[in-house]
Write an enzyme that holds these catalytic residues in place. Sequence first.
Site, short mmCIF file in Angstrom:
data_model
loop_
_atom_site.label_atom_id
_atom_site.label_comp_id
_atom_site.label_asym_id
_atom_site.label_seq_id
_atom_site.Cartn_x
_atom_site.Cartn_y
_atom_site.Cartn_z
CG ASP A 97 -2.02 1.00 1.13
OD1 ASP A 97 -2.32 1.47 0.01
OD2 ASP A 97 -2.61 1.35 2.18
CG ASN B 29 -7.89 -2.16 -5.79
OD1 ASN B 29 -6.98 -2.96 -5.62
ND2 ASN B 29 -8.12 -1.20 -4.90
C1 FPP Z 1 -1.95 0.19 -3.26
O1 FPP Z 1 -1.52 1.53 -3.34
C2 FPP Z 1 -1.43 -0.59 -4.36
C3 FPP Z 1 -2.18 -1.16 -5.34
C4 FPP Z 1 -3.66 -1.03 -5.37
C5 FPP Z 1 -1.59 -1.90 -6.44
C6 FPP Z 1 -0.33 -2.65 -6.17
C7 FPP Z 1 0.29 -2.96 -7.47
C8 FPP Z 1 1.60 -2.92 -7.78
C9 FPP Z 1 2.67 -2.70 -6.82
C10 FPP Z 1 2.05 -3.12 -9.21
C11 FPP Z 1 1.65 -4.40 -9.91
C12 FPP Z 1 1.86 -5.63 -9.15
C13 FPP Z 1 2.57 -6.72 -9.54
C14 FPP Z 1 2.48 -7.94 -8.67
C15 FPP Z 1 3.45 -6.80 -10.70
P1 FPP Z 1 -2.63 2.67 -3.42
O2 FPP Z 1 -2.83 3.02 -4.84
O3 FPP Z 1 -3.87 2.26 -2.71
O4 FPP Z 1 -1.88 3.82 -2.65
P2 FPP Z 1 -2.56 4.98 -1.77
O5 FPP Z 1 -3.27 4.32 -0.63
O6 FPP Z 1 -1.37 5.77 -1.33
O7 FPP Z 1 -3.47 5.74 -2.68
#
Ligand code: FPP
Length: 255
Positions: free
Chosen positions: A35, A83
């Site tokens: 996250d 999501n």
């Molecule tokens: C949460 O950060 C992260 C995600 C919803 C996506 C995670 C995906 C990756 C790291 C890339 C693809 C994955 C792989 C396995 C290749 P957020 O967007 O919720 O952050 P925030 O809470 O700061 O808005």
Amino acid sequence: MANLEEIAPRGSRGYSLLQAIDFDRLPQHIAVIMDGNGRWAAARRLPRVAGHRAGIASVKEVVETSARLGIRVLTLYAFSVENWKRPKSEISTLMSLLKEYLQKELSSIIKNNIRFCTIGRVNDLAPDIQQSLQKAIAETSQNNGMIMNIALNYGGRAELVDAFQSIMRQVAQNGHRDTVITEQLISDHLYTSGLDDPDLLIRTSGEMRISNFLLWQIAYAEIWMTPVYWPDFRREHLLQAIVDYQKRDRRYGGL
Ligand code: FPP
């Protein structure tokens, strides 16, 4: 025992953390809520997707380090059923990043003897994404090292719904109307069937919640949370989480 210098250079902080780890008591299964990508990007006045892109480097480092350490299963929460509420452009970038990651990294996943698996309602993803996932699953199916499990279109409650539906289908097919519902039966119908439950759950970005991740399986997981945003999460953070995990007294409700 792992070759420490293959994991972190001698003299580095990673190396001294490695020396503090008892390799006979490693967590067998580590699950990670990655996250903070969006906030990492916002702090740099970049678009949110730049955070997701930067998060790929953390994925690579955590996968490689876990495999070298001898972790049996690594489950990464990449995309939740919730999501889909995000803007279309962010969703499509996330999916493209996943595809790109698999294209670029599959050979290294194979070389590291990692078996690639997914959990979640993967059948609802776009056909090209499903194809990339199927290719990675097929080409690593004979590997017997670490299992890299990616949670995609995953929700803990959705998983329980799917498990109960699967049990009902099985009962209808075999006519065993006297089937007894046990914890083992439920575990056997989860996406994670056959895998041990996570010993250690890591969440980055300082949020103190579970976000519908592996609700059944984390019953006795040790939770490790860090304010570090996912794109800044490095090998040393993973090693620190393991060192802290090994200091915990796991009693499973006993004394
Ligand atoms: C949460 O950060 C992260 C995600 C919803 C996506 C995670 C995906 C990756 C790291 C890339 C693809 C994955 C792989 C396995 C290749 P957020 O967007 O919720 O952050 P925030 O809470 O700061 O808005």
